[in-house]
Structures are given as structure tokens and as C-alpha cells.
Write an enzyme that holds these catalytic residues in place. Structure first.
Site, PDB file in Angstrom:
ATOM      1  N   PHE A   1       0.699  -1.273  -0.187  1.00  0.00           N
ATOM      2  CA  PHE A   1      -0.220  -0.623  -0.461  1.00  0.00           C
ATOM      3  C   PHE A   1       0.784   1.462  -0.149  1.00  0.00           C
ATOM      4  O   PHE A   1       1.760   1.166   0.517  1.00  0.00           O
ATOM      5  CB  PHE A   1      -0.649  -0.553   1.503  1.00  0.00           C
ATOM      6  CG  PHE A   1      -1.791   0.621   1.125  1.00  0.00           C
ATOM      7  CD1 PHE A   1      -3.142   1.248  -0.109  1.00  0.00           C
ATOM      8  CD2 PHE A   1      -2.054   1.872   1.912  1.00  0.00           C
ATOM      9  CE1 PHE A   1      -4.442   2.008   0.632  1.00  0.00           C
ATOM     10  CE2 PHE A   1      -2.879   3.262   1.755  1.00  0.00           C
ATOM     11  CZ  PHE A   1      -3.423   3.098   0.723  1.00  0.00           C
TER      12      PHE A   1
ATOM     13  N   ASP B   1       0.772  -5.121   8.782  1.00  0.00           N
ATOM     14  CA  ASP B   1      -0.542  -3.736   8.561  1.00  0.00           C
ATOM     15  C   ASP B   1      -1.227  -4.467   8.296  1.00  0.00           C
ATOM     16  O   ASP B   1      -1.867  -5.314   7.120  1.00  0.00           O
ATOM     17  CB  ASP B   1       0.091  -3.027   6.956  1.00  0.00           C
ATOM     18  CG  ASP B   1      -0.892  -2.365   7.054  1.00  0.00           C
ATOM     19  OD1 ASP B   1      -2.198  -2.227   7.855  1.00  0.00           O
ATOM     20  OD2 ASP B   1      -0.601  -0.704   6.007  1.00  0.00           O
TER      21      ASP B   1
ATOM     22  N   TYR C   1     -11.634   1.811   9.407  1.00  0.00           N
ATOM     23  CA  TYR C   1     -12.857   2.265   8.945  1.00  0.00           C
ATOM     24  C   TYR C   1     -13.221   1.190   7.931  1.00  0.00           C
ATOM     25  O   TYR C   1     -14.223   1.812   7.012  1.00  0.00           O
ATOM     26  CB  TYR C   1     -12.897   3.579   8.487  1.00  0.00           C
ATOM     27  CG  TYR C   1     -11.420   4.042   7.620  1.00  0.00           C
ATOM     28  CD1 TYR C   1     -11.183   3.321   6.611  1.00  0.00           C
ATOM     29  CD2 TYR C   1     -10.273   4.615   8.535  1.00  0.00           C
ATOM     30  CE1 TYR C   1      -9.883   3.677   5.647  1.00  0.00           C
ATOM     31  CE2 TYR C   1      -9.254   5.165   7.309  1.00  0.00           C
ATOM     32  CZ  TYR C   1      -8.754   3.954   6.993  1.00  0.00           C
ATOM     33  OH  TYR C   1      -7.618   4.609   5.744  1.00  0.00           O
ATOM     34  N   LYS C   2     -12.855  -0.717   7.725  1.00  0.00           N
ATOM     35  CA  LYS C   2     -12.855  -1.043   6.831  1.00  0.00           C
ATOM     36  C   LYS C   2     -13.580  -1.695   7.732  1.00  0.00           C
ATOM     37  O   LYS C   2     -15.157  -1.564   7.856  1.00  0.00           O
ATOM     38  CB  LYS C   2     -11.722  -1.219   6.369  1.00  0.00           C
ATOM     39  CG  LYS C   2     -10.995  -0.786   5.501  1.00  0.00           C
ATOM     40  CD  LYS C   2      -8.937  -0.979   5.092  1.00  0.00           C
ATOM     41  CE  LYS C   2      -8.112  -0.649   5.208  1.00  0.00           C
ATOM     42  NZ  LYS C   2      -8.519   0.794   3.926  1.00  0.00           N
TER      43      LYS C   2
ATOM     44  N   ARG D   1     -12.786  -4.078  -7.830  1.00  0.00           N
ATOM     45  CA  ARG D   1     -12.189  -4.741  -6.459  1.00  0.00           C
ATOM     46  C   ARG D   1     -13.299  -5.477  -5.584  1.00  0.00           C
ATOM     47  O   ARG D   1     -13.808  -4.018  -5.314  1.00  0.00           O
ATOM     48  CB  ARG D   1     -10.751  -4.666  -4.755  1.00  0.00           C
ATOM     49  CG  ARG D   1     -10.467  -5.210  -4.199  1.00  0.00           C
ATOM     50  CD  ARG D   1      -9.587  -3.959  -3.368  1.00  0.00           C
ATOM     51  NE  ARG D   1      -9.749  -3.115  -2.557  1.00  0.00           N
ATOM     52  CZ  ARG D   1      -9.276  -1.954  -1.976  1.00  0.00           C
ATOM     53  NH1 ARG D   1      -7.852  -2.358  -1.308  1.00  0.00           N
ATOM     54  NH2 ARG D   1      -9.939  -0.953  -1.483  1.00  0.00           N
TER      55      ARG D   1
END
Length: 400
Positions: free
Chosen positions: A126, A203, A228-229, A375
Site C-alpha cells: 500500500f 499492517d 474504518y474498513k 476490487r
């Protein structure tokens, strides 16, 4: 595209279906397939936030700090650790953003391994993770060992072994790859990195709340993740970090702040770190920002991470079966083996960007990933199998 009868691929039963009604319904949503980017809010949060503003903040004002706010970050960290991370109390805390916490963990790792000069990271990691590694390497004269993996996979113990040595300070790797959804063998990779005396930092932004983690049992050194996922903390929600207890005594916070000090209210003394995980804290904890996260943790605690993982596998398997049936010219850029697959999949197709733009206007919300990926993020407590069916059929039409 071939014509297919409706529901040619049967949906499996959903023992967690009753949780679907606990989320705020979207006004124009046909299918929300981006729960691994931003989780849906809970109906409970619609009540808890104004209640806090009116009664706790408005009613108690500054007295709230002495009545529970000062310890909220540690208490919530312990809940995340117990429900999602396989971590005993006192090792996880909510603070800052994922970006800031990654910086803190990496910078502290550099201090903890003097005489070493290499950092390990995936070339397709990422962007934030890569950017921080690049800046720290530049600032401290370090070398970056870039790890390459197939686009539909990720790091393996054998791959990490090729890049780890006595020069390695730390490896920073995503437990679940943000693009492919590859779930690493985190226990084996951790053991391989530590065999050379290096530190393992995971991560877990795309793993926490989606796959069962066992950070203590795996001997992980440090971990970090957003909320927040799959933790549904809302846009910009505070992140969390885990530091194994064995590292607390020598962990040196590179951003010392008042609340991470041993005596936060001794305003005239020099900085001395707090004992335990609180030494990772810098500034005032984001109390309001923790409210939605706390609400979602209550759901996760009720459902159990094992049941959540079981539905996650069923959701992604169902989506793959539909894609195979309806979009034969697409390439699945994610693992077919459910043991190595997290909670999202990526489909590569030359029309991906255009299709996603069209679908968003139709109330079908997947995610575009450069250069040609769609995705599909499936959050087990808020995503139904009917939603997956509608979404993949709409995607097939858009790609055609």
C-alpha cells in the site's frame, strides 16, 4: 458474454443474516461491494453519537476525562485485541492515524536494532507503507529490500527468507494484501523474519475484523491497522496499534506527547514514558471518533470472529463462482484457495475503469484498482449473498 439464467449459481445459507438489519440502509444502493474500503455505519451509531454529544460531552464537559475518557483508548484497544487480534490485554491501543502509527512503529524499530541497515517491504505494498519506508530509509541512510510477488498472490515464508539477513531491521508487510486479498501465512513469515533477529510489523488494515488473527500465539512483534474498513469506525476513524509486551520496556516513541508520559498532568517535568502500551500515545485521544468503532466491536463480539470468517469465505467463494460463470473473459487476480484469501477479491479486465464509473451511477459500488482491477470487498456482517449476486451481474453487464 453468454446468457445465463437467474441464480444459476446457488447462494449458500447465511447464519449471520440477522445482522444485516443493524446497518444504516443506503438510499440508492443496489449493491455495496466496497466494505473493505469504508464500512457501513450502524443504526446504533445514529443514536450513540448524538447521545454522547448531548449527555456526555454537553452534560459532563471536562469532568468526562476523569469519568472514563482518559482510559478509553486502552479499553477499546483491549476489546480489539480480544475480539479480533488474539492479543492479551495491555498490548493494543487506539491512537492517531494508520500512517502516524506505522511511522512510530518503524522509527522505534530502527532505534531497537542499532547496527542494522535494511528495511523489507513489498514492491506492491500500500502506498502509505512504501512512502514511510522510503522516507525513513532516506533520513537514516538505510537500504530498502523490495520484495516482488505475483499480482494474484503475496508474501510467502520462502520469499521473505530470500530477503532477510542479519542486516534486516524490520519487515513491514500487509497481513492481507490490499489489492489481491492474499492472506499471508503470518505465523511462518513472522518466524522467518525473527530467525535473523529482525522485527516483524504487520499492517492488518485489510485483515482486522475479517480474518482470525493470533498475534500473541504467532509471536508477532508489532501490528497496526485502520478501523474504518471491517471495523466500521467511519471516515477518518482513529487507528490502532499492537506492541507485544516484551518490547514495552525499550519502545521509544518518536513523537512524545503529554498523554504518553508517565505523569501526564505533571506539566513542568521532563518527558518520561508511561509504562506499558500507553507510551505509544502522543496527544489527546479522539473520543468522539471512537464511538462508531465501539458500536461495531459490540457486533463482532456477538457474532464471533470464527463465524465472521466462515461467512467471509462463503461470500468470496460465491462471488468467484458468479464471476467464473458470468464473466469468463475476466482474470481473477486473487487466490482461489480460501486458506490464502482474505475478505476481498480483485477481477482484472481491460474495461474495469469504465465499468466502475458506470456502476457507481447505478448504485452498485465496487472499487477500481489501477491499472485494470475491479476490487470487490465483502464485509460479512453487512453484506448479503443477494447483494453479491446483484453486484456481480451488474458488473458483468458493465464489462460487456
Amino acid at each position: 458474454m453468454n446468457a445465463h439464467p437467474a441464480h444459476a449459481v446457488p447462494a449458500p445459507p447465511d447464519p449471520l443474516e440477522h445482522f444485516l438489519d443493524e446497518f444504516v440502509p443506503g438510499d440508492d444502493l443496489v449493491a455495496y461491494l466496497d466494505g473493505n474500503s469504508l464500512g457501513r455505519p450502524l443504526l446504533a451509531t445514529v443514536e450513540s453519537v448524538p447521545h454522547f454529544v448531548r449527555d456526555n460531552w454537553g452534560g459532563r464537559l471536562i469532568r468526562g476525562w476523569d469519568e472514563g475518557w482518559l482510559t478509553r483508548a486502552e479499553e477499546l484497544g483491549d476489546r480489539i485485541g480480544a475480539a479480533c487480534l488474539g492479543a492479551a490485554a495491555g498490548q493494543t491501543i487506539v491512537a492517531d492515524s494508520t500512517t502516524v502509527l506505522i511511522f512510530k512503529l518503524l522509527r522505534a524499530s530502527i532505534d531497537a536494532r542499532p547496527g542494522r541497515d535494511e528495511l523489507l517491504i513489498m514492491r506492491d505494498e500500500f502506498p502509505t507503507d512504501r512512502f514511510i519506508v522510503e522516507r525513513l530509509a532516506d533520513d537514516h541512510g538505510l537500504t530498502i529490500r523490495w520484495i516482488d510477488a505475483p499480482a494474484d498472490a503475496g508474501v510467502t515464508p520462502g520469499l521473505i527468507a530470500q530477503h532477510t539477513s542479519e542486516r534486516t531491521i524490520a519487515a513491514l508487510i500487509s497481513g492481507v494484501s490490499y489489492r489481491s486479498g492474499w492472506w499471508a501465512d503470518m505465523a511462518a513469515v513472522t518466524e522467518t523474519v525473527q530467525a535473523h533477529g529482525a522485527l516483524m510489523i504487520w499492517d492488518c488494515s485489510h485483515a482486522v475484523g475479517s480474518v482470525p488473527l493470533a498475534l500473541d500465539a504467532w509471536g508477532v512483534d508489532m501490528a497496526v491497522g485502520c478501523s474504518y474498513k471491517y471495523l466500521n469506525g467511519g471516515p477518518g476513524a482513529p487507528a490502532w496499534a499492537y506492541v507485544a509486551e516484551r518490547h514495552h520496556h525499550r519502545f521509544r516513541n518518536p513523537i512524545p506527547g503529554w498523554l504518553g508520559a508517565r505523569e501526564p498532568f505533571a506539566m513542568t517535568t521532563a518527558y518520561s514514558p508511561a509504562p506499558g502500551i500507553r507510551r505509544l500515545v502522543s496527544g489527546t485521544p479522539p473520543i468522539v471518533g471512537m464511538l462508531p468503532l465501539a458500536d461495531m466491536l459490540s457486533l463482532i463480539e456477538r457474532a464471533g470472529i470464527a463465524a465472521i470468517r466462515e461467512k467471509s469465505v462463503a461470500l468470496t467463494s460465491y462471488a468467484i463462482a458468479l464471476i467464473d460463470d458470468l464473466i469468463p473473459d475476466a482474470h481473477l487476480a486473487s487466490p482461489r484457495d480460501p486458506e490464502r484469501r482474505g475478505g476481498h477479491i480483485t477481477v482484472d479486465h481491460p474495461h474495469a475503469r469504465r465499468a466502475v464509473e458506470q456502476l457507481w451511477g447505478e448504485g452498485v459500488i465496487p472499487d477500481f484498482r489501477h491499472p485494470s482491477g475491479v476490487r470487490i470487498g465483502l464485509s460479512p456482517l453487512s453484506t448479503s449473498f443477494a447483494e453479491v449476486d446483484r453486484g456481480v451481474r451488474a458488473l458483468a453487464q458493465a464489462l460487456a
